[in-house]
Design an enzyme around this catalytic site. Sequence first.
Site, short mmCIF file in Angstrom:
data_model
loop_
_atom_site.label_atom_id
_atom_site.label_comp_id
_atom_site.label_asym_id
_atom_site.label_seq_id
_atom_site.Cartn_x
_atom_site.Cartn_y
_atom_site.Cartn_z
N HIS A 60 66.92 -13.73 20.37
CA HIS A 60 65.56 -13.76 20.09
C HIS A 60 65.06 -12.85 19.11
O HIS A 60 65.21 -12.17 18.31
CB HIS A 60 65.12 -12.29 20.97
CG HIS A 60 64.09 -12.42 21.68
ND1 HIS A 60 63.14 -14.08 22.32
CD2 HIS A 60 62.70 -11.82 21.02
CE1 HIS A 60 61.85 -13.86 22.72
NE2 HIS A 60 61.28 -12.20 21.55
N HIS A 62 61.50 -14.39 16.14
CA HIS A 62 60.09 -15.11 15.74
C HIS A 62 60.33 -14.94 14.27
O HIS A 62 60.13 -14.16 13.79
CB HIS A 62 58.68 -14.62 16.14
CG HIS A 62 59.21 -13.93 18.11
ND1 HIS A 62 58.60 -15.42 18.70
CD2 HIS A 62 59.05 -13.14 18.63
CE1 HIS A 62 58.96 -15.19 19.75
NE2 HIS A 62 58.76 -13.29 20.03
N ARG A 83 49.14 -7.47 17.70
CA ARG A 83 48.92 -8.55 17.81
C ARG A 83 48.12 -9.17 16.45
O ARG A 83 48.32 -10.26 16.36
CB ARG A 83 48.65 -8.63 19.33
CG ARG A 83 49.96 -8.96 20.35
CD ARG A 83 49.54 -9.23 21.34
NE ARG A 83 48.16 -9.61 21.57
CZ ARG A 83 47.56 -9.95 23.00
NH1 ARG A 83 47.90 -11.38 22.96
NH2 ARG A 83 45.95 -10.54 23.60
N HIS A 204 56.49 -18.21 27.36
CA HIS A 204 55.49 -17.21 26.82
C HIS A 204 55.66 -16.41 27.31
O HIS A 204 56.45 -14.53 27.22
CB HIS A 204 54.87 -17.19 25.98
CG HIS A 204 53.94 -16.10 25.15
ND1 HIS A 204 53.13 -15.50 25.54
CD2 HIS A 204 54.26 -15.59 24.51
CE1 HIS A 204 53.30 -13.38 24.62
NE2 HIS A 204 54.01 -14.49 23.69
N ARG A 207 51.46 -14.38 31.65
CA ARG A 207 50.22 -13.89 31.39
C ARG A 207 50.19 -14.95 30.51
O ARG A 207 48.73 -15.57 30.46
CB ARG A 207 49.70 -12.74 30.36
CG ARG A 207 50.41 -12.66 29.47
CD ARG A 207 49.24 -11.89 28.14
NE ARG A 207 50.24 -11.89 27.02
CZ ARG A 207 51.56 -10.94 26.63
NH1 ARG A 207 51.58 -10.32 27.70
NH2 ARG A 207 51.50 -10.47 25.70
N HIS A 231 59.35 -13.85 28.22
CA HIS A 231 59.30 -12.40 27.69
C HIS A 231 58.91 -12.60 29.44
O HIS A 231 58.33 -12.48 29.99
CB HIS A 231 58.04 -11.60 27.21
CG HIS A 231 57.75 -12.58 25.18
ND1 HIS A 231 57.21 -13.18 24.64
CD2 HIS A 231 59.11 -11.90 24.94
CE1 HIS A 231 57.52 -13.93 23.59
NE2 HIS A 231 59.10 -12.90 23.34
N HIS A 268 63.32 -8.60 26.25
CA HIS A 268 62.34 -7.22 27.04
C HIS A 268 63.42 -6.49 28.49
O HIS A 268 64.04 -5.67 28.25
CB HIS A 268 61.36 -6.93 26.61
CG HIS A 268 61.16 -7.29 25.18
ND1 HIS A 268 61.57 -6.72 24.02
CD2 HIS A 268 59.93 -8.07 24.80
CE1 HIS A 268 61.48 -8.07 23.39
NE2 HIS A 268 60.40 -8.58 23.62
N ASP A 319 64.19 -9.67 17.37
CA ASP A 319 62.32 -10.38 17.84
C ASP A 319 61.66 -9.87 16.22
O ASP A 319 61.71 -11.27 15.95
CB ASP A 319 62.80 -9.25 18.58
CG ASP A 319 60.94 -9.08 19.30
OD1 ASP A 319 60.63 -10.37 18.99
OD2 ASP A 319 60.55 -8.54 20.13
#
Length: 446
Positions: A60, A62, A83, A204, A207, A231, A268, A319
Amino acid sequence: MTAQTYWAEHALLDTGVEPGVVIETGADGRIKTVRRGAAAPPQGAVTLRGLTVPGLANAHSHAFHRALRGATQAGEGTFWTWRDVMYRVADNLTPDNYFALARAAYAEMALAGITSVGEFHYVHHLAGGARYDNPNAMGEALIAAAAEAGIRITLLDTCYLSSGFGAEPNKHQRRFSDGTAERWAERVSALKGDDNTRIGAAIHSVRAVPAEQLATVAAWAQERDAPLHLHLSEQTAENDACVEAHGFTPTALLSHHGVLGPRTTAVHATHLTPGDIRLLGHSGTGVCMCPTTERDLADGIGPARAVQEAGSPLSLGSDSHAVIDLLEEARAMELDERLHSRTRGHWTAVQLLRAATADGHAALGWDEAGRIEPGALADFTAVALDSVRTAGQPYSLAAETVVFAAGAADVRDTVVGGRHVVREGTHQLVAHVPEALAESIAAVRG
Protein backbone atom coordinates in the site's frame (compact mmCIF):
# COMPACT_ATOMS: atom_id res chain seq x y z
CA MET A 1 18.06 -9.89 -19.03
CA THR A 2 21.01 -12.25 -18.68
CA ALA A 3 21.42 -15.31 -16.52
CA GLN A 4 23.28 -14.75 -13.24
CA THR A 5 24.44 -16.81 -10.29
CA TYR A 6 24.24 -15.45 -6.75
CA TRP A 7 25.78 -16.91 -3.60
CA ALA A 8 23.93 -15.97 -0.42
CA GLU A 9 25.95 -16.15 2.77
CA HIS A 10 22.64 -17.09 4.44
CA ALA A 11 19.18 -17.31 2.89
CA LEU A 12 15.64 -17.73 4.16
CA LEU A 13 14.18 -20.76 2.37
CA ASP A 14 11.09 -22.85 3.03
CA THR A 15 13.21 -24.93 5.41
CA GLY A 16 14.30 -21.88 7.43
CA VAL A 17 17.59 -20.00 7.44
CA GLU A 18 20.25 -21.91 5.50
CA PRO A 19 23.97 -21.09 5.15
CA GLY A 20 25.74 -21.00 1.79
CA VAL A 21 22.91 -20.93 -0.75
CA VAL A 22 23.53 -20.73 -4.50
CA ILE A 23 20.70 -19.08 -6.48
CA GLU A 24 20.86 -19.37 -10.26
CA THR A 25 18.63 -17.02 -12.25
CA GLY A 26 17.66 -17.33 -15.89
CA ALA A 27 17.32 -14.89 -18.76
CA ASP A 28 13.56 -14.96 -18.12
CA GLY A 29 14.04 -13.28 -14.74
CA ARG A 30 13.09 -16.37 -12.74
CA ILE A 31 15.01 -18.60 -10.36
CA LYS A 32 16.35 -21.70 -12.12
CA THR A 33 17.96 -23.59 -9.26
CA VAL A 34 18.55 -23.22 -5.54
CA ARG A 35 21.41 -25.19 -3.98
CA ARG A 36 22.11 -25.39 -0.25
CA GLY A 37 25.35 -26.07 1.57
CA ALA A 38 27.83 -24.20 -0.64
CA ALA A 39 30.59 -23.16 1.73
CA ALA A 40 32.04 -20.68 -0.76
CA PRO A 41 30.71 -18.84 -3.81
CA PRO A 42 31.09 -20.64 -7.15
CA GLN A 43 33.36 -19.02 -9.70
CA GLY A 44 31.65 -16.00 -11.27
CA ALA A 45 28.88 -15.81 -8.67
CA VAL A 46 27.83 -12.51 -7.09
CA THR A 47 28.14 -12.63 -3.32
CA LEU A 48 25.23 -11.51 -1.13
CA ARG A 49 26.41 -10.97 2.44
CA GLY A 50 24.06 -11.20 5.44
CA LEU A 51 20.62 -12.78 5.23
CA THR A 52 18.97 -12.99 1.82
CA VAL A 53 15.17 -13.01 1.99
CA PRO A 54 12.51 -12.89 -0.72
CA GLY A 55 11.94 -9.39 -2.07
CA LEU A 56 9.72 -7.26 0.14
CA ALA A 57 6.26 -6.26 -1.10
CA ASN A 58 4.97 -2.80 -0.23
CA ALA A 59 1.28 -3.55 -0.58
CA HIS A 60 0.00 0.00 0.00
CA SER A 61 1.62 3.19 -1.27
CA HIS A 62 0.60 6.73 -2.13
CA ALA A 63 3.80 7.87 -3.85
CA PHE A 64 3.12 11.59 -3.63
CA HIS A 65 2.76 11.39 0.14
CA ARG A 66 6.55 11.04 0.25
CA ALA A 67 6.60 14.82 -0.15
CA LEU A 68 4.77 15.18 3.17
CA ARG A 69 7.42 13.55 5.34
CA GLY A 70 8.34 15.92 8.14
CA ALA A 71 5.62 18.43 7.31
CA THR A 72 2.85 16.33 8.85
CA GLN A 73 4.90 15.60 11.96
CA ALA A 74 5.08 19.31 12.88
CA GLY A 75 2.36 20.39 15.27
CA GLU A 76 -0.85 18.74 16.33
CA GLY A 77 -4.01 17.50 14.62
CA THR A 78 -5.89 14.44 13.43
CA PHE A 79 -6.29 12.41 10.26
CA TRP A 80 -8.81 14.96 9.03
CA THR A 81 -6.49 17.96 9.48
CA TRP A 82 -3.64 15.97 7.89
CA ARG A 83 -5.78 15.66 4.75
CA ASP A 84 -5.62 19.44 4.24
CA VAL A 85 -1.82 19.29 3.99
CA MET A 86 -2.05 16.31 1.65
CA TYR A 87 -4.50 18.07 -0.67
CA ARG A 88 -2.13 21.02 -1.11
CA VAL A 89 0.55 18.71 -2.49
CA ALA A 90 -1.95 16.80 -4.66
CA ASP A 91 -3.05 20.10 -6.21
CA ASN A 92 0.50 20.69 -7.50
CA LEU A 93 1.00 17.32 -9.23
CA THR A 94 1.52 17.03 -12.98
CA PRO A 95 2.49 13.95 -15.00
CA ASP A 96 6.07 15.21 -15.23
CA ASN A 97 6.67 16.16 -11.61
CA TYR A 98 4.76 13.12 -10.38
CA PHE A 99 7.00 10.89 -12.48
CA ALA A 100 10.10 12.48 -10.94
CA LEU A 101 8.76 12.19 -7.38
CA ALA A 102 7.54 8.62 -7.81
CA ARG A 103 10.79 7.54 -9.46
CA ALA A 104 12.74 8.87 -6.47
CA ALA A 105 10.30 7.35 -3.94
CA TYR A 106 10.41 3.97 -5.69
CA ALA A 107 14.21 4.14 -5.76
CA GLU A 108 14.09 4.69 -2.00
CA MET A 109 11.90 1.58 -1.79
CA ALA A 110 14.45 -0.46 -3.76
CA LEU A 111 17.14 0.72 -1.35
CA ALA A 112 14.90 -0.57 1.45
CA GLY A 113 14.67 -4.04 -0.14
CA ILE A 114 11.24 -3.57 -1.73
CA THR A 115 10.84 -5.31 -5.07
CA SER A 116 7.10 -4.70 -5.69
CA VAL A 117 4.80 -1.81 -4.82
CA GLY A 118 1.03 -1.55 -4.78
CA GLU A 119 0.35 2.04 -5.82
CA PHE A 120 -3.09 3.14 -4.66
CA HIS A 121 -3.49 5.80 -7.35
CA TYR A 122 -6.28 8.35 -7.34
CA VAL A 123 -4.83 11.63 -8.73
CA HIS A 124 -6.13 11.07 -12.24
CA HIS A 125 -7.05 14.39 -13.86
CA LEU A 126 -6.20 18.07 -14.10
CA ALA A 127 -6.94 20.30 -11.14
CA GLY A 128 -10.64 21.10 -11.42
CA GLY A 129 -11.47 17.69 -12.91
CA ALA A 130 -10.87 18.07 -16.66
CA ARG A 131 -9.16 15.09 -18.26
CA TYR A 132 -5.68 15.15 -19.72
CA ASP A 133 -5.46 14.56 -23.48
CA ASN A 134 -4.23 11.12 -22.42
CA PRO A 135 -6.74 10.25 -19.66
CA ASN A 136 -4.21 7.89 -18.05
CA ALA A 137 -1.23 10.27 -18.16
CA MET A 138 -0.80 10.20 -14.39
CA GLY A 139 -1.06 6.44 -14.06
CA GLU A 140 1.34 5.88 -16.93
CA ALA A 141 3.81 8.25 -15.25
CA LEU A 142 3.76 6.00 -12.18
CA ILE A 143 4.25 2.87 -14.28
CA ALA A 144 7.25 4.47 -16.02
CA ALA A 145 8.66 5.66 -12.68
CA ALA A 146 8.63 2.15 -11.22
CA ALA A 147 10.32 0.73 -14.31
CA GLU A 148 13.12 3.31 -14.13
CA ALA A 149 13.55 2.71 -10.40
CA GLY A 150 13.84 -1.03 -11.04
CA ILE A 151 10.86 -2.33 -9.04
CA ARG A 152 7.60 -3.98 -10.04
CA ILE A 153 4.32 -2.11 -9.71
CA THR A 154 0.70 -3.05 -9.34
CA LEU A 155 -1.16 0.11 -10.30
CA LEU A 156 -4.32 0.03 -8.19
CA ASP A 157 -6.31 2.56 -10.17
CA THR A 158 -8.74 4.04 -7.70
CA CYS A 159 -12.40 4.93 -8.10
CA TYR A 160 -13.07 8.12 -6.10
CA LEU A 161 -16.41 9.84 -6.76
CA SER A 162 -17.59 11.72 -3.66
CA SER A 163 -16.36 13.55 -0.58
CA GLY A 164 -18.77 11.74 1.70
CA PHE A 165 -22.04 9.88 1.71
CA GLY A 166 -24.18 11.70 -0.85
CA ALA A 167 -21.76 14.65 -1.17
CA GLU A 168 -20.06 15.95 -4.30
CA PRO A 169 -16.24 15.98 -4.46
CA ASN A 170 -14.71 19.09 -2.92
CA LYS A 171 -12.48 21.39 -4.95
CA HIS A 172 -9.37 19.30 -4.24
CA GLN A 173 -11.07 15.97 -4.98
CA ARG A 174 -12.45 16.89 -8.40
CA ARG A 175 -9.26 15.76 -10.08
CA PHE A 176 -9.71 12.36 -8.42
CA SER A 177 -13.18 11.72 -9.86
CA ASP A 178 -14.33 10.19 -13.15
CA GLY A 179 -17.92 11.16 -12.39
CA THR A 180 -19.27 7.62 -12.31
CA ALA A 181 -17.90 4.13 -11.80
CA GLU A 182 -18.77 3.34 -15.41
CA ARG A 183 -16.58 6.19 -16.65
CA TRP A 184 -13.84 5.05 -14.26
CA ALA A 185 -14.05 1.54 -15.73
CA GLU A 186 -13.87 2.89 -19.27
CA ARG A 187 -10.71 4.88 -18.50
CA VAL A 188 -8.88 2.23 -16.52
CA SER A 189 -9.58 -0.42 -19.16
CA ALA A 190 -7.16 1.41 -21.46
CA LEU A 191 -4.25 0.83 -19.06
CA LYS A 192 -1.95 -2.03 -20.04
CA GLY A 193 0.23 -4.27 -17.92
CA ASP A 194 3.59 -5.74 -18.90
CA ASP A 195 6.37 -7.86 -17.39
CA ASN A 196 6.94 -5.18 -14.77
CA THR A 197 3.35 -4.03 -14.30
CA ARG A 198 0.01 -5.39 -13.16
CA ILE A 199 -3.18 -3.33 -13.37
CA GLY A 200 -5.58 -3.63 -10.45
CA ALA A 201 -8.56 -1.72 -9.10
CA ALA A 202 -9.30 0.16 -5.92
CA ILE A 203 -12.32 1.58 -4.16
CA HIS A 204 -11.01 4.54 -2.24
CA SER A 205 -13.50 4.00 0.60
CA VAL A 206 -17.20 3.55 1.18
CA ARG A 207 -17.52 7.29 1.68
CA ALA A 208 -15.90 8.00 -1.71
CA VAL A 209 -17.85 5.52 -3.89
CA PRO A 210 -21.66 5.50 -3.68
CA ALA A 211 -23.05 2.14 -2.57
CA GLU A 212 -24.92 1.55 -5.85
CA GLN A 213 -21.63 1.87 -7.78
CA LEU A 214 -19.47 -0.45 -5.66
CA ALA A 215 -20.48 -3.50 -7.68
CA THR A 216 -19.26 -1.90 -10.92
CA VAL A 217 -15.72 -1.65 -9.59
CA ALA A 218 -15.85 -5.14 -8.11
CA ALA A 219 -17.12 -6.58 -11.39
CA TRP A 220 -14.31 -4.91 -13.36
CA ALA A 221 -11.75 -6.60 -11.13
CA GLN A 222 -13.53 -9.94 -11.14
CA GLU A 223 -13.76 -10.06 -14.93
CA ARG A 224 -9.98 -9.59 -15.17
CA ASP A 225 -9.01 -11.64 -12.10
CA ALA A 226 -7.31 -8.45 -10.92
CA PRO A 227 -6.54 -7.41 -7.35
CA LEU A 228 -9.05 -5.07 -5.72
CA HIS A 229 -8.00 -2.91 -2.77
CA LEU A 230 -9.86 -0.44 -0.58
CA HIS A 231 -9.43 1.69 2.52
CA LEU A 232 -11.61 0.24 5.26
CA SER A 233 -12.66 1.61 8.66
CA GLU A 234 -9.55 3.70 9.16
CA GLN A 235 -11.59 6.23 11.15
CA THR A 236 -14.53 5.78 13.52
CA ALA A 237 -16.20 8.86 12.00
CA GLU A 238 -16.48 7.03 8.69
CA ASN A 239 -18.00 4.01 10.40
CA ASP A 240 -20.58 6.18 12.13
CA ALA A 241 -21.47 8.03 8.93
CA CYS A 242 -21.85 4.74 7.03
CA VAL A 243 -24.20 3.30 9.64
CA GLU A 244 -26.23 6.50 9.58
CA ALA A 245 -26.44 6.53 5.77
CA HIS A 246 -26.98 2.82 5.11
CA GLY A 247 -27.66 1.02 8.37
CA PHE A 248 -24.54 -1.12 7.83
CA THR A 249 -20.92 -0.94 8.91
CA PRO A 250 -18.55 -0.35 5.97
CA THR A 251 -17.54 -4.04 5.98
CA ALA A 252 -21.17 -5.21 5.93
CA LEU A 253 -21.96 -2.74 3.13
CA LEU A 254 -19.08 -4.07 1.04
CA SER A 255 -20.19 -7.63 1.68
CA HIS A 256 -23.76 -6.79 0.65
CA HIS A 257 -22.49 -5.45 -2.69
CA GLY A 258 -20.19 -8.38 -3.47
CA VAL A 259 -16.87 -6.58 -2.91
CA LEU A 260 -15.27 -8.98 -0.41
CA GLY A 261 -13.36 -12.09 -1.46
CA PRO A 262 -9.90 -13.62 -1.94
CA ARG A 263 -8.86 -11.09 -4.60
CA THR A 264 -9.78 -8.18 -2.31
CA THR A 265 -7.50 -6.51 0.23
CA ALA A 266 -8.83 -4.17 2.91
CA VAL A 267 -6.28 -1.56 3.96
CA HIS A 268 -6.06 -0.52 7.64
CA ALA A 269 -9.26 -2.22 8.92
CA THR A 270 -8.53 -0.43 12.17
CA HIS A 271 -11.97 -0.11 13.74
CA LEU A 272 -13.89 -3.35 13.14
CA THR A 273 -16.75 -5.01 14.97
CA PRO A 274 -16.59 -8.76 15.72
CA GLY A 275 -19.09 -9.22 12.89
CA ASP A 276 -16.83 -7.29 10.52
CA ILE A 277 -13.91 -9.54 11.41
CA ARG A 278 -15.99 -12.65 10.67
CA LEU A 279 -17.11 -11.26 7.29
CA LEU A 280 -13.54 -10.49 6.25
CA GLY A 281 -12.16 -13.80 7.46
CA HIS A 282 -14.90 -16.07 6.13
CA SER A 283 -14.71 -14.41 2.69
CA GLY A 284 -10.91 -14.76 2.56
CA THR A 285 -10.49 -11.02 2.16
CA GLY A 286 -6.91 -9.94 2.85
CA VAL A 287 -5.96 -7.15 5.24
CA CYS A 288 -3.04 -4.79 4.68
CA MET A 289 -1.70 -3.24 7.87
CA CYS A 290 0.29 0.01 7.70
CA PRO A 291 1.46 0.45 11.30
CA THR A 292 3.84 3.39 10.83
CA THR A 293 1.14 5.46 9.14
CA GLU A 294 -1.56 4.30 11.52
CA ARG A 295 0.63 5.47 14.39
CA ASP A 296 1.66 8.68 12.65
CA LEU A 297 -1.94 9.71 11.95
CA ALA A 298 -3.19 8.53 15.36
CA ASP A 299 -5.62 6.13 13.70
CA GLY A 300 -5.38 3.42 16.32
CA ILE A 301 -4.20 -0.21 16.51
CA GLY A 302 -6.01 -2.56 14.16
CA PRO A 303 -7.03 -6.13 15.10
CA ALA A 304 -4.39 -7.82 12.96
CA ARG A 305 -4.21 -11.04 14.95
CA ALA A 306 -7.98 -11.38 15.14
CA VAL A 307 -8.54 -10.94 11.40
CA GLN A 308 -5.78 -13.41 10.58
CA GLU A 309 -7.23 -15.99 12.95
CA ALA A 310 -10.60 -15.45 11.27
CA GLY A 311 -9.09 -16.32 7.87
CA SER A 312 -7.68 -13.11 6.38
CA PRO A 313 -4.09 -13.19 5.05
CA LEU A 314 -2.01 -10.21 6.17
CA SER A 315 0.18 -7.92 4.12
CA LEU A 316 2.08 -4.72 4.94
CA GLY A 317 2.40 -1.25 3.43
CA SER A 318 4.18 2.03 4.07
CA ASP A 319 1.11 4.04 2.96
CA SER A 320 1.95 7.72 3.61
CA HIS A 321 5.70 7.04 3.76
CA ALA A 322 6.31 8.55 7.17
CA VAL A 323 9.12 6.03 6.79
CA ILE A 324 9.79 3.55 4.00
CA ASP A 325 10.89 0.47 5.88
CA LEU A 326 8.98 -2.82 5.56
CA LEU A 327 11.05 -4.39 8.34
CA GLU A 328 9.77 -1.65 10.64
CA GLU A 329 6.20 -2.32 9.45
CA ALA A 330 6.63 -6.04 10.20
CA ARG A 331 7.98 -5.55 13.71
CA ALA A 332 5.50 -2.74 14.40
CA MET A 333 2.59 -5.09 13.74
CA GLU A 334 3.88 -7.46 16.42
CA LEU A 335 4.86 -4.72 18.87
CA ASP A 336 1.56 -2.86 18.49
CA GLU A 337 -0.27 -6.12 19.16
CA ARG A 338 1.82 -6.51 22.31
CA LEU A 339 0.79 -3.06 23.50
CA HIS A 340 -2.85 -3.84 22.81
CA SER A 341 -2.87 -7.32 24.37
CA ARG A 342 -0.06 -6.98 26.94
CA THR A 343 1.31 -10.34 25.81
CA ARG A 344 4.27 -11.16 23.54
CA GLY A 345 4.93 -13.43 20.61
CA HIS A 346 1.86 -13.21 18.37
CA TRP A 347 3.90 -13.95 15.22
CA THR A 348 7.32 -15.47 14.70
CA ALA A 349 9.89 -13.53 12.72
CA VAL A 350 9.39 -15.88 9.77
CA GLN A 351 5.63 -15.33 9.86
CA LEU A 352 6.13 -11.57 9.88
CA LEU A 353 8.49 -11.87 6.92
CA ARG A 354 5.84 -13.90 5.10
CA ALA A 355 3.41 -10.99 5.48
CA ALA A 356 6.11 -8.69 4.08
CA THR A 357 6.94 -11.01 1.18
CA ALA A 358 4.80 -13.87 -0.18
CA ASP A 359 1.45 -12.69 1.17
CA GLY A 360 2.17 -9.11 0.15
CA HIS A 361 3.05 -10.14 -3.38
CA ALA A 362 -0.08 -12.30 -3.59
CA ALA A 363 -2.21 -9.31 -2.54
CA LEU A 364 -0.71 -7.41 -5.48
CA GLY A 365 -1.31 -10.16 -8.03
CA TRP A 366 2.31 -11.38 -8.12
CA ASP A 367 1.66 -14.89 -6.83
CA GLU A 368 4.87 -16.11 -8.45
CA ALA A 369 7.00 -13.84 -6.20
CA GLY A 370 7.89 -13.89 -2.52
CA ARG A 371 9.76 -17.22 -2.35
CA ILE A 372 13.33 -18.28 -3.04
CA GLU A 373 12.66 -21.46 -4.98
CA PRO A 374 12.92 -22.70 -8.58
CA GLY A 375 10.31 -21.16 -10.87
CA ALA A 376 9.69 -18.11 -8.69
CA LEU A 377 10.51 -14.62 -9.86
CA ALA A 378 14.15 -13.83 -9.07
CA ASP A 379 13.30 -11.08 -6.59
CA PHE A 380 15.28 -11.08 -3.35
CA THR A 381 17.10 -8.77 -0.97
CA ALA A 382 20.09 -9.14 1.34
CA VAL A 383 20.12 -7.57 4.81
CA ALA A 384 23.40 -7.04 6.69
CA LEU A 385 24.10 -9.13 9.76
CA ASP A 386 27.25 -7.18 10.67
CA SER A 387 25.93 -3.66 11.23
CA VAL A 388 25.83 -2.03 14.67
CA ARG A 389 22.17 -3.06 14.83
CA THR A 390 22.54 -6.67 13.75
CA ALA A 391 26.02 -7.88 14.72
CA GLY A 392 26.66 -10.56 17.31
CA GLN A 393 23.97 -13.20 16.89
CA PRO A 394 24.33 -16.71 15.43
CA TYR A 395 22.86 -17.30 11.99
CA SER A 396 20.18 -19.49 13.56
CA LEU A 397 18.69 -16.21 14.87
CA ALA A 398 19.18 -14.30 11.63
CA ALA A 399 15.45 -13.95 10.87
CA GLU A 400 14.74 -12.67 14.38
CA THR A 401 17.66 -10.25 14.16
CA VAL A 402 16.52 -8.88 10.81
CA VAL A 403 12.87 -8.42 11.81
CA PHE A 404 13.37 -7.07 15.32
CA ALA A 405 16.63 -5.10 14.97
CA ALA A 406 17.42 -4.30 11.34
CA GLY A 407 15.97 -1.54 9.22
CA ALA A 408 16.04 -0.16 5.71
CA ALA A 409 19.56 1.17 6.26
CA ASP A 410 20.78 -2.41 6.69
CA VAL A 411 19.66 -3.50 3.21
CA ARG A 412 22.75 -4.14 1.12
CA ASP A 413 21.44 -5.70 -2.09
CA THR A 414 18.15 -5.82 -3.97
CA VAL A 415 17.64 -8.09 -6.97
CA VAL A 416 14.53 -7.80 -9.17
CA GLY A 417 13.99 -10.26 -11.98
CA GLY A 418 17.61 -11.34 -11.62
CA ARG A 419 18.85 -7.76 -12.13
CA HIS A 420 21.05 -6.32 -9.39
CA VAL A 421 19.14 -3.06 -8.79
CA VAL A 422 20.83 -2.20 -5.48
CA ARG A 423 24.43 -3.33 -5.02
CA GLU A 424 26.12 -2.93 -1.64
CA GLY A 425 23.73 -0.14 -0.67
CA THR A 426 23.99 1.83 -3.91
CA HIS A 427 21.15 2.12 -6.41
CA GLN A 428 22.42 1.10 -9.84
CA LEU A 429 19.72 2.80 -11.94
CA VAL A 430 18.97 6.10 -10.17
CA ALA A 431 22.00 8.21 -9.35
CA HIS A 432 22.03 10.23 -6.12
CA VAL A 433 18.64 9.16 -4.75
CA PRO A 434 18.67 11.71 -1.87
CA GLU A 435 19.19 14.55 -4.36
CA ALA A 436 16.46 13.15 -6.61
CA LEU A 437 14.09 13.10 -3.65
CA ALA A 438 14.98 16.63 -2.55
CA GLU A 439 14.54 18.10 -6.03
CA SER A 440 11.29 16.30 -6.80
CA ILE A 441 9.77 17.12 -3.41
CA ALA A 442 10.64 20.81 -3.79
CA ALA A 443 8.89 20.80 -7.18
CA VAL A 444 5.57 19.60 -5.74
CA ARG A 445 5.66 21.37 -2.39
CA GLY A 446 5.57 24.77 -4.11
